[in-house]
Write an enzyme that holds these catalytic residues in place. Structure first.
Site, short mmCIF file in Angstrom:
data_model
loop_
_atom_site.label_atom_id
_atom_site.label_comp_id
_atom_site.label_asym_id
_atom_site.label_seq_id
_atom_site.Cartn_x
_atom_site.Cartn_y
_atom_site.Cartn_z
N ASP A 91 6.77 15.93 -29.97
CA ASP A 91 6.53 16.39 -28.63
C ASP A 91 5.04 16.24 -28.11
O ASP A 91 4.50 16.84 -27.37
CB ASP A 91 6.63 18.05 -28.60
N LYS B 232 5.27 11.70 -25.57
CA LYS B 232 5.68 10.19 -25.57
C LYS B 232 6.66 9.79 -24.61
O LYS B 232 6.34 8.54 -23.99
CB LYS B 232 6.53 10.18 -26.75
N GLY C 39 13.75 15.43 -27.81
CA GLY C 39 13.86 15.96 -26.53
C GLY C 39 12.53 15.46 -25.30
O GLY C 39 11.53 15.61 -26.08
N HIS C 40 12.80 14.54 -24.57
CA HIS C 40 11.86 14.08 -23.84
C HIS C 40 11.99 14.32 -22.17
O HIS C 40 13.16 14.22 -21.69
CB HIS C 40 11.74 12.36 -23.81
N GLN D 10 10.32 11.97 -32.49
CA GLN D 10 9.57 12.73 -33.16
C GLN D 10 8.30 12.23 -33.61
O GLN D 10 7.63 11.75 -32.64
CB GLN D 10 10.29 12.88 -34.74
N ARG E 106 12.66 26.39 -28.44
CA ARG E 106 11.63 27.48 -29.23
C ARG E 106 10.23 27.18 -28.86
O ARG E 106 9.68 25.91 -28.34
CB ARG E 106 11.94 26.85 -30.78
N GLY F 222 -1.80 15.13 -16.64
CA GLY F 222 -0.72 15.78 -15.84
C GLY F 222 0.44 15.04 -16.13
O GLY F 222 0.55 14.07 -16.53
#
Ligand code: IMP
Length: 429
Positions: free
Chosen positions: A13, A16, A40-41, A227, A306, A420
């Site tokens: 997270d 990337k 998750g990207h 990851q 989460r 940003g």
């Protein structure tokens, strides 16, 4: 551009996706090399948010080949869902069929893998890993136990049937006797595989050797990791890790091209640190400063929703990541999150609370991490908006001082700074 690997350098997270998206514009082939739909990207493009889990985000460009590599594990329903959602966002089905390729040697996450993941997590109770429950660990377990099913198996019914005759009795015994879960008949397993065959048919790339041979000789390749180094199965905070190798070295294996095809390894760090799931991290902030970072940084998981635990930048981890992740440079994201902080801290060493010993090297036994406290250097915050800055020289002086020190203690040069989510909010140093 040289052939470049993008590696998450902390606990995943790190942003990337944005860096991959930026670099993808100069690449011909983008290869995801490990992990699965646990990743998750989010990429922001033309004010629209696109969510990726398995598909390389390079799909947003025309004329690129996006390859889900052999080191990836794929849950077919998740793969299909992700494509459907991206099609609903306006990427055409024809574009997918042309640009997206799946390696036939990638392993499939079967329903039993997801069920075992859920079971294992529940039965571990307070010792749980905090996995995404996507079946990732059990899929890699079966891969290494040599009882996995690969994409290519789906396309040969005869050999698939032979394989299932070996795998299923073993699997069913485990599901029934160890996990007390439902078993699968041969017919059920064959029917699942027939469904999956349809999902992969437009994308499976049996010509992968020709494609990669050509890519190595004539094209620019971007390797996309998922990851992060601290979640690496070998080098991460074991056992609170994922089951693959996000480190730079994982790219050569997972993308089928070997280490000599790689020229540069960019490690993506946040200007602070976050973690989802269980497992310690020494600079974790359990106070209002942690909450402030979480709120301003919008630190909630893309895959599971989460909340992410937050802490100050940890240069002990960064230095370790540079070493074992094989990083040649740093991309630092979310610097702007600190725009309203009067003071910023940077952890440069750990102090052992029992012995008083100070170390700059990462203690790999995470069960000892409770014995360490961070040694901080304090920096004056810049208290101004950095989100529109275009050049390093135009950053506030206080930000430059923080960045220079971060670079120094981490041991690799900062090449990219992100201030940003938009492509334009990027400083190339
Ligand atoms: P798994 O990969 O689902 O087996 O989960 C193992 C650990 O890796 C857990 O702590 C997860 O929260 C973490 N993890 C897996 N994928 C990601 C990711 O994309 N970002 C952050 N953490 C992840």
């Amino acid at each position: 551009m040289k052939n470049t690997v993008v590696v998450g350098a902390q606990f995943g997270d790190e942003g990337k996706a944005k860096i991959t998206d930026l670099l993808a514009s100069n690449a011909d082939v983008i290869i995801r090399y490990q992990g699965g739909s646990n990743a998750g990207h989010t990429v922001v493009y033309n004010d629209k948010k696109y969510k990726f889990h398995l598909v390389p985000s390079g799909i947003l460009y025309e004329g690129k080949t996006c390859f889900v590599g052999a080191g990836v594990v794929i849950k077919p329903d998740d793969f299909q869902k992700e494509i459907n959602e991206l099609i609903a966002e306006g990427i055409s089905e024809e574009h997918f069929k042309k640009a997206l390729k799946v390696h036939p040697l990638a392993h499939i996450t079967m329903p039993w893998h997801t069920e075992v993941d859920g079971y294992s997590e529940n039965s571990l109770g307070k010792n749980k890993i905090g996995t995404t429950k996507k079946g990732i660990g059990p899929t890699y377990t079966d891969k290494y136990a040599r009882v996995g099913i690969r994409v290519e198996d789906l396309f040969n019914e005869e050999t698939l049937s032979e394989k299932l005759d070996v795998i299923l009795p073993l699997k069913n015994k485990m599901l029934d006797k160890v996990y007390n879960l439902n078993t699968y008949s041969k017919d059920e397993a064959m029917a699942l595989c027939a469904k999956y065959r349809k999902i992969f048919a437009p994308y499976v790339c049996f010509e992968w050797q020709q494609l990669l041979d050509d890519a190595k000789r004539n094209k620019t390749i971007l390797f996309e990791g998922a990851q992060g180094v601290l979640l690496d199965i070998d080098y991460g905070t074991y056992p609170f890790v994922t089951s693959s190798n996000p480190v730079g070295g994982g790219a050569g294996v997972g993308a089928s091209v070997g280490p000599l095809a790689i020229n540069e390894v960019i490690g993506v760090f946040k200007a602070y640190i976050t973690r989802v799931g269980e497992g310690p991290f020494v600079t974790e902030l359990l106070d209002e400063t942690g909450e402030k970072i979480q709120k301003i940084g919008a630190e909630f998981g893309v895959t599971t929703g989460r909340p992410r635990r937050c802490g100050w930048f940890d240069a002990v981890i960064a230095k370790y990541s540079v070493l074992v992740g094989g990083l040649s440079s740093i991309a630092l994201t979310k610097l702007d999150v600190f725009d309203t902080f009067e003071t910023i801290k940077l952890c440069t060493a750990y102090k052992n609370k029992k012995t008083g010993e100070i170390t700059e090297y990462y203690p790999t036994n995470v069960y000892t991490h409770k014995d360490y406290e961070p040694v901080y250097e304090e920096f004056k915050g810049w208290m101004s908006d950095t989100t529109k800055v275009k050049h390093f020289d135009d950053l506030p002086n206080e930000a430059k001082i923080y960045l220079k020190r971060l670079e120094e203690v981490s041991g690799a040069p900062i090449k990219i700074i992100s201030i940003g989510p938009d492509r334009e909010q990027t400083i190339f140093v």
